[in-house]
Write a protein that holds these residues in place. Sequence first.
Motif, PDB file in Angstrom:
ATOM      1  N   LEU A  31      37.616 -14.360 -13.711  1.00 39.43           N
ATOM      2  CA  LEU A  31      37.622 -14.813 -15.192  1.00 39.43           C
ATOM      3  C   LEU A  31      36.787 -13.752 -15.945  1.00 39.43           C
ATOM      4  CD1 LEU A  31      36.616 -18.463 -14.475  1.00 39.43           C
ATOM      5  CD2 LEU A  31      38.866 -17.729 -15.320  1.00 39.43           C
ATOM      6  N   SER A  32      36.056 -12.677 -15.128  1.00 40.09           N
ATOM      7  CA  SER A  32      34.838 -12.006 -15.748  1.00 40.09           C
ATOM      8  C   SER A  32      35.443 -10.694 -15.930  1.00 40.09           C
ATOM      9  CB  SER A  32      33.716 -12.140 -14.998  1.00 40.09           C
ATOM     10  OG  SER A  32      34.306 -11.598 -13.524  1.00 40.09           O
ATOM     11  N   LYS A  33      36.586 -10.299 -15.713  1.00 44.06           N
ATOM     12  CA  LYS A  33      36.986  -8.787 -15.773  1.00 44.06           C
ATOM     13  C   LYS A  33      37.597  -8.714 -17.304  1.00 44.06           C
ATOM     14  CE  LYS A  33      36.722  -7.647 -11.093  1.00 44.06           C
ATOM     15  NZ  LYS A  33      36.238  -9.107 -10.625  1.00 44.06           N
ATOM     16  N   GLY A  34      39.244  -8.303 -17.231  1.00 43.28           N
ATOM     17  CA  GLY A  34      39.826  -8.201 -18.272  1.00 43.28           C
ATOM     18  C   GLY A  34      39.899  -9.608 -19.378  1.00 43.28           C
ATOM     19  N   LEU A  35      39.408 -10.566 -18.638  1.00 46.14           N
ATOM     20  CA  LEU A  35      39.533 -11.885 -19.292  1.00 46.14           C
ATOM     21  C   LEU A  35      38.136 -12.007 -20.124  1.00 46.14           C
ATOM     22  CD1 LEU A  35      41.449 -14.317 -17.039  1.00 46.14           C
ATOM     23  CD2 LEU A  35      42.352 -12.489 -18.750  1.00 46.14           C
ATOM     24  N   CYS A  36      37.020 -11.319 -19.760  1.00 49.15           N
ATOM     25  CA  CYS A  36      36.141 -11.201 -20.659  1.00 49.15           C
ATOM     26  C   CYS A  36      34.863 -12.348 -20.524  1.00 49.15           C
ATOM     27  CB  CYS A  36      36.164 -11.194 -22.189  1.00 49.15           C
ATOM     28  SG  CYS A  36      37.075  -9.781 -22.847  1.00 49.15           S
ATOM     29  N   ALA A  37      34.988 -13.279 -19.580  1.00 47.78           N
ATOM     30  CA  ALA A  37      33.937 -14.230 -19.261  1.00 47.78           C
ATOM     31  C   ALA A  37      32.785 -13.657 -18.703  1.00 47.78           C
ATOM     32  CB  ALA A  37      34.524 -15.214 -18.344  1.00 47.78           C
ATOM     33  N   PRO A  38      31.764 -14.003 -18.850  1.00 42.97           N
ATOM     34  CA  PRO A  38      30.474 -13.254 -18.450  1.00 42.97           C
ATOM     35  C   PRO A  38      30.425 -13.322 -16.857  1.00 42.97           C
ATOM     36  CG  PRO A  38      29.784 -15.306 -19.720  1.00 42.97           C
ATOM     37  CD  PRO A  38      31.258 -15.183 -19.990  1.00 42.97           C
ATOM     38  N   VAL A  39      30.764 -14.522 -16.271  1.00 40.39           N
ATOM     39  CA  VAL A  39      30.558 -14.767 -14.904  1.00 40.39           C
ATOM     40  C   VAL A  39      31.691 -15.563 -14.327  1.00 40.39           C
ATOM     41  CG1 VAL A  39      28.950 -15.812 -13.438  1.00 40.39           C
ATOM     42  CG2 VAL A  39      27.892 -14.805 -15.300  1.00 40.39           C
ATOM     43  N   GLY A  40      32.172 -15.500 -13.260  1.00 46.66           N
ATOM     44  CA  GLY A  40      32.903 -16.393 -12.864  1.00 46.66           C
ATOM     45  C   GLY A  40      34.347 -15.987 -12.087  1.00 46.66           C
ATOM     46  N   GLY A  83      49.392 -23.001 -10.092  1.00 46.53           N
ATOM     47  CA  GLY A  83      50.433 -23.636  -9.543  1.00 46.53           C
ATOM     48  C   GLY A  83      49.997 -24.046  -8.037  1.00 46.53           C
ATOM     49  N   LYS A  84      48.549 -24.519  -7.935  1.00 45.29           N
ATOM     50  CA  LYS A  84      47.959 -24.803  -6.841  1.00 45.29           C
ATOM     51  C   LYS A  84      47.627 -26.290  -6.923  1.00 45.29           C
ATOM     52  CE  LYS A  84      48.696 -20.891  -4.451  1.00 45.29           C
ATOM     53  NZ  LYS A  84      49.773 -20.979  -3.747  1.00 45.29           N
ATOM     54  N   GLU A  85      47.523 -27.115  -5.833  1.00 46.66           N
ATOM     55  CA  GLU A  85      46.912 -28.407  -5.851  1.00 46.66           C
ATOM     56  C   GLU A  85      45.441 -28.539  -6.527  1.00 46.66           C
ATOM     57  OE1 GLU A  85      49.290 -30.284  -2.052  1.00 46.66           O
ATOM     58  OE2 GLU A  85      46.971 -30.380  -1.987  1.00 46.66           O
ATOM     59  N   ASP A  86      44.625 -27.678  -5.972  1.00 47.62           N
ATOM     60  CA  ASP A  86      43.136 -27.369  -6.516  1.00 47.62           C
ATOM     61  C   ASP A  86      42.763 -26.361  -6.777  1.00 47.62           C
ATOM     62  OD1 ASP A  86      40.866 -28.847  -7.033  1.00 47.62           O
ATOM     63  OD2 ASP A  86      40.674 -29.892  -5.084  1.00 47.62           O
ATOM     64  N   ALA A  87      41.498 -26.326  -7.359  1.00 45.45           N
ATOM     65  CA  ALA A  87      40.900 -24.936  -7.741  1.00 45.45           C
ATOM     66  C   ALA A  87      39.301 -25.139  -7.443  1.00 45.45           C
ATOM     67  CB  ALA A  87      41.496 -24.470  -9.047  1.00 45.45           C
ATOM     68  N   MET A  88      38.641 -24.194  -7.475  1.00 39.70           N
ATOM     69  CA  MET A  88      36.930 -24.137  -7.388  1.00 39.70           C
ATOM     70  C   MET A  88      36.476 -22.875  -8.103  1.00 39.70           C
ATOM     71  SD  MET A  88      35.031 -24.087  -3.817  1.00 39.70           S
ATOM     72  CE  MET A  88      35.381 -22.607  -3.365  1.00 39.70           C
ATOM     73  N   PHE A  89      35.466 -23.382  -8.931  1.00 38.14           N
ATOM     74  CA  PHE A  89      34.724 -22.327  -9.607  1.00 38.14           C
ATOM     75  C   PHE A  89      33.953 -21.243  -8.563  1.00 38.14           C
ATOM     76  CE2 PHE A  89      31.369 -21.045 -12.597  1.00 38.14           C
ATOM     77  CZ  PHE A  89      32.020 -20.104 -13.359  1.00 38.14           C
ATOM     78  N   VAL A  90      33.804 -20.182  -8.524  1.00 39.11           N
ATOM     79  CA  VAL A  90      32.856 -19.356  -7.847  1.00 39.11           C
ATOM     80  C   VAL A  90      32.128 -18.491  -8.638  1.00 39.11           C
ATOM     81  CG1 VAL A  90      34.130 -19.665  -5.523  1.00 39.11           C
ATOM     82  CG2 VAL A  90      34.650 -17.827  -6.987  1.00 39.11           C
ATOM     83  N   THR A  91      31.069 -17.901  -8.128  1.00 35.17           N
ATOM     84  CA  THR A  91      30.382 -17.233  -8.955  1.00 35.17           C
ATOM     85  C   THR A  91      30.820 -15.529  -9.179  1.00 35.17           C
ATOM     86  OG1 THR A  91      29.098 -16.141  -6.948  1.00 35.17           O
ATOM     87  CG2 THR A  91      28.127 -18.087  -8.186  1.00 35.17           C
TER      88      THR A  91
END
Length: 345
Positions: A199-208, A50-58
Amino acid sequence: MEYIDLRSDTVTLPTQEMRDAMYKALVGDDVYGEDPTVKELEEKAADIIGKEDAMFVTSGTQGNQVSVMTHTHHGDEIILEEKCHIITYEVGGIGYLSGVQAKTIRGINGIMDPKDVLSSIRTDDIHFPKTSLICLENTHNRAGGIVIPLSNMKEIYEIAKAHNIPVHLDGARIFNAATYLNVDVKEIARYTDSVMFCLSKGLCAPVGSIVAGSKEFIKRARKYRKMLGGGLRQAGILAASGIVALEKMTKRLAEDHENARLLAEGLNNIKGINVDMSTVQTNIVMSDISATGLTGAQLSSKLLDYGIKVNGGNDYNVRFVTHYYIKKDHIDKVLHAISAILKEQ
Ligand code: TLP
């Protein structure tokens, strides 16, 4: 040996669906803004939160640090709960990178009293630094994955707005908080100006991780991310797993919470171990094992012989974190192993 790994939800491996999506991901140079998969992830993340924009970080740490850098100037002061991740586990980054000093507040179970927040805001005085940010953490890691109530966030947000101070949320586990509260994640994010979530904790993505906020905030934050070496090139390979994380893995966290509750109840039935059940709300269980005579480090080293990994230090607290790869029969095995170890004592 396959371990039952309860050290953290950071240990989760990508699912097969994530690996497939990563393999097939369309990519481009994201520093030129040309990676379609990163763009898709960022748009989806902004929409969900629910925000205007977002950015992927490591990482979550990079997301928090970039957010603090973007909100503040050197010499400012920021308000945080004293046991929050930014203070405890981010290598003193806010001082080193942003040049700000911390005004910490002792929370109860990680929850700051809005009156303390109000009284910590600096007045306009020649001696004082400027208070330029208030940070919250939901769920609160060191408080045992406790959920900060929406009423508390709202009160702090209103105080912040009345003083023209932005609020940043370390929402590494914001989807766990939303699952516990049974609300849309936007209902939590609305009391913030910027949010970091992992994204990388309980959501299981490897990085990010993701940083979300206004368009203007994210535009400035992208420069700081670049400065910190976070301008990635064909990052769509990673972002593809993040899309699966958001679409699929946010919906199943109640299972992790249920397993944490089963584990906590079982631990409370073992003599010498105490878990405050009021703190067991999401996927983290903080146990006090002082009455067993073992330190956290001793118990964790004995558990290794049973193929179980937990984090325990030189004090008497042991943290257990449930996640996608922890199933109910693992909980039973862990409880049996701990009982067996304590019988040998
Ligand atoms: N937490 C990790 C360790 O760093 C302690 C863990 O195992 O729980 N905010 C919160 C609330 C976190 O719990 C974490 C990670 C982060 C930020 C940082 O995320 P990463 O590890 O991606 O830098």
